[in-house]
Each structure stands twice: as C-alpha cells, then as structure tokens.
Motif scaffolding. Sequence first.
Motif, mmCIF file in Angstrom:
data_model
loop_
_atom_site.group_PDB
_atom_site.id
_atom_site.type_symbol
_atom_site.label_atom_id
_atom_site.label_comp_id
_atom_site.label_asym_id
_atom_site.label_seq_id
_atom_site.Cartn_x
_atom_site.Cartn_y
_atom_site.Cartn_z
ATOM 1 N N ALA A 53 0.835 -1.207 0.000
ATOM 2 C CA ALA A 53 0.000 0.000 0.000
ATOM 3 C C ALA A 53 0.869 1.256 0.000
ATOM 4 O O ALA A 53 0.571 2.233 -0.712
ATOM 5 N N VAL A 54 1.947 1.250 0.776
ATOM 6 C CA VAL A 54 2.855 2.390 0.814
ATOM 7 C C VAL A 54 3.502 2.589 -0.555
ATOM 8 O O VAL A 54 3.577 3.714 -1.072
ATOM 9 N N VAL A 55 3.944 1.503 -1.176
ATOM 10 C CA VAL A 55 4.571 1.589 -2.506
ATOM 11 C C VAL A 55 3.585 2.126 -3.528
ATOM 12 O O VAL A 55 3.919 3.005 -4.338
ATOM 13 N N PHE A 56 2.339 1.627 -3.505
ATOM 14 C CA PHE A 56 1.315 2.086 -4.450
ATOM 15 C C PHE A 56 1.063 3.586 -4.300
ATOM 16 O O PHE A 56 0.755 4.272 -5.273
ATOM 17 N N GLY A 57 1.188 4.091 -3.076
ATOM 18 C CA GLY A 57 0.956 5.507 -2.842
ATOM 19 C C GLY A 57 1.962 6.400 -3.541
ATOM 20 O O GLY A 57 1.684 7.584 -3.793
ATOM 21 N N PHE A 58 3.133 5.849 -3.872
ATOM 22 C CA PHE A 58 4.177 6.616 -4.541
ATOM 23 C C PHE A 58 4.184 6.418 -6.057
ATOM 24 O O PHE A 58 5.052 6.951 -6.742
ATOM 25 N N ILE A 59 3.242 5.646 -6.579
ATOM 26 C CA ILE A 59 3.149 5.446 -8.032
ATOM 27 C C ILE A 59 2.167 6.465 -8.603
ATOM 28 O O ILE A 59 0.952 6.363 -8.408
ATOM 29 N N GLY A 60 2.696 7.450 -9.291
ATOM 30 C CA GLY A 60 1.882 8.559 -9.785
ATOM 31 C C GLY A 60 0.784 8.135 -10.729
ATOM 32 O O GLY A 60 -0.309 8.717 -10.731
ATOM 33 N N LYS A 61 1.043 7.134 -11.553
ATOM 34 C CA LYS A 61 0.037 6.669 -12.505
ATOM 35 C C LYS A 61 -1.200 6.126 -11.782
ATOM 36 O O LYS A 61 -2.331 6.353 -12.200
ATOM 37 N N ILE A 62 -0.954 5.415 -10.689
ATOM 38 C CA ILE A 62 -2.083 4.844 -9.938
ATOM 39 C C ILE A 62 -2.902 5.950 -9.286
ATOM 40 O O ILE A 62 -4.140 5.938 -9.332
ATOM 41 N N THR A 63 -2.221 6.907 -8.677
ATOM 42 C CA THR A 63 -2.932 8.023 -8.047
ATOM 43 C C THR A 63 -3.762 8.802 -9.070
ATOM 44 O O THR A 63 -4.907 9.172 -8.810
ATOM 45 N N ALA A 64 -3.171 9.052 -10.241
ATOM 46 C CA ALA A 64 -3.891 9.779 -11.299
ATOM 47 C C ALA A 64 -5.069 8.964 -11.809
ATOM 48 O O ALA A 64 -6.137 9.521 -12.110
#
Length: 441
Positions: free
Chosen positions: A325-336
């Motif tokens: 979950a922490v790693v996913f939070g730093f993936i800009g594509k996922i957040t966008a």
Amino acid sequence: MTTKQDIVLDVHEVPPARKWLTLSLQHLFAMFGATVLVPFLVDLSPGVALVSSGLGTLAYIIITRGQIPAYLGSSFAFIAPIIAAKQFGGPGAAMMGSFMAGIVYGLVALLISKLGVKWLSTILPPVVVGPVIMVIGLGLAGTAVNMAMYADPYADTLVYSSKHILVALATLLITIICSVYFKGFLGMVPILAGITGGYIIAIFAGLVDFQPVLDAPLFKMPDFFIPFVDYTPSFSWSIMSIMVPVAVVTMAEHTGHQMVLSKVVGRNFIEKPGLHKSILGDGAATVIASIIGGPPVTTYGENIGVLAITKVYSVYVIGGTAVLAVVFGFIGKITALISSIPTAVMGGVSILLFGIIASSGLRMLIDYKVDLGKNRNLIISSVILVIGVGGAYVELGENVSLSGMALAAIIGVVLNLVLPGREETSGNLFEEQKQANDEVA
C-alpha cells in the motif's frame, strides 16, 4: 470456531516467498476500493490515504506485538465530520480533528487497561451505538445520491444528468451481482469489481479523461499535508466537538471486529494482547494518518473476510499488504488513475456502502435483542436518529458548536444514563464479547 487442522498459515508463520506476494496482493485488493473511496469523497489525496493506511497497519502490528492479523484502511465513519471540519477551518482543521480523535483512542486504551471494559459498555450500549451507526450511513445518503445524479455534484447549481445516473446504477448493479452471486475472489472484492466495471462503462459513456493519467509520472511523491510545513496546527473546541464523538462510537465497531476476528482465527484477541493494545494501535494509526494528511483509519471487515475464506492468518501477509500500500501511494500513474474515476461511479458504489453502514446499525439492534417495544429504547433511538439525520446543532459559544452525529451521540449517551430501566432494556455490547472470549479460550 477454527481448528488447528483448518489453518493454512497461523499468525506467526512466514509464508513461502513464492506465495507471499500473491497473498498480500489479495488483501490489498480487498481493502483498495473502500480505502481510496474515502479520500475521493472528502477531497484528500488517494496516494496519501494508501501510504497512511500502510504505515498505520505497520504501527498497529508493532503495538499489538504482531499478535493480531488485522488490516487498517480509511474509515467511513469520519467522512461527514471531515467534510464539516474542512468547511469550518480548512484541511488543517480536519487533520487536527483526526489527531485529537487518535489521542482519545489512546486515552480510552489507557482506561481499559486500568479499569476493564465494563464502564465502556455502560456508556455505549447497543441502543445508543446502533442508531448512531445508522446516522453515519443515512447522513451520507445525500452525498451518494448527488454524486450519482448530477454532472458536477459540488457545483452551486446542480444539473441533472441521465448519463451519470445510468452509469451510477450500472456500477451499483455490478457491485450487487459480485457481492451476491460470485464466490471466491470476486465475492471478496465487490467494491473494487463495481468500481472497475463502472469505470469501463464510464469510458464508453465519455465520462473519463485519460490525459491526466498519461501526463502523470510513474513515480510521484504523494501530496502529503504536514503540520508546521503546510499549515500551522491549532487547537479548536469546535473541531474537537465534531471529530471526537465519532471516535468514541468507532471504538464499539472496533471491538466488534476484534470479537469476529477472535472467532475466525481461534484466538482470544480481547484477552491477548488485549483490547487496550488493539485500540491503542488503531489510535496510533489515526495519529500517523493525520500527521501526513490522510483520513483516519480503522480495522477492515473486508480483510477479516479474506482471513475467514483463505484460513491464512499470518501477520507477515498483512505486513506485506501494508508495504505494498505504501509503494502504491508513490506510483503517480495509480494516483492519477484513481483521481480520473468519475463521480457517477463512486456515487453508485456509495449508494450501497452508505446503506450497508446504516443497515449494520439496525442489525446491531437486532443482534443484541434491543426491544423497541420498551418506551425507553424507542425514545433513545428515535431522538438519536432525528437529531443526527436532521442535522441539529447547538452553539456552545463563539465558533464552538455540537452538530449532527456528534450531538446525537452525546444526547443518546445522556438519555441512556438518566432514563430508568437501563439494565433491563439497553442490551450489553460486551456480553457477547464475554461469551466469545469463553468460546475461544
């Protein structure tokens, strides 16, 4: 109750490396839809919500000494209070309110460690907690419907959109079908399945703008909202009156999760490591979330369901999910990508989710056999519902007021304490807990 023979991986067993990632991803998918929905609804960063969820879970595991395989995600109970706090004093006020709520968790944990849980059952019997939980869901009903019906639910002038309501209803239908008719993985992640299916339909309906996703970098620092850097924290009685009563109610929900988890895993978590450590872990996770700009977190029923189906109780699997979950939070594509989900899709899912919250309050009244034929119980529940859903408020001074669910909860507690017949008609939230403890032990 779970037997030793049923267990695939026990609490302290380390999974094989080839299976660890898969097992952790399963929990990630189970919590993902609901966890990112909360920041979407309250206009916070989904990336920060994922990071705070992961860090909060890791803190919880440490505080409970690795003895409880529980995952913590964004709390729906705090949606309305966060919106109210932001309207009152901006995002900084909401974060300070979350911080204070986390501190209250810590204080209650201290009291439980010294005095036990009987005093808490006196303050929060089912006849109070059930209607307050109903208020949480019903109070958000307008938000869900507005998101489903209007092209821009946040505009000053609302414009009805047939396209949006059809997408919302299609999303709702997919979520219901996955929840009722599918077993296994899809049955465990109906929210995520509904959002995914609704998103695909929204693409064909022309409601999705992919350009921000294409423009977003692969890796991006989440939009953290740090005290003394992005805002100057300040104490406010008004914000405290909005946020803190919710924390008291969610502790009852937290206790219920621990009871269910104890039955699923076959260990008495209420006794060891103790309810006080579990609540302290929940409070510490909420404090962490408030410091970095995320919504308050709580233990997740979705992930308890995953444990029940897979019989994999390893705390290392939960820890792996937190790291992911922490790693996913730093993936800009996922957040966008999360930010590109149309409000109609989220509205469709929210119709079911908020309704389930309200229904769970009703279920509590039924499960604990609260007799609404007794005038005392009928009065308490009726007053809580009307004050909470109606949005009543009381001004206590300049910029200090009690409103909505907070006022309803406090009045419910007071009525329960002063009206005669409490022992006979209120029900005991912790009586079933004691039975569960004895059964597990």
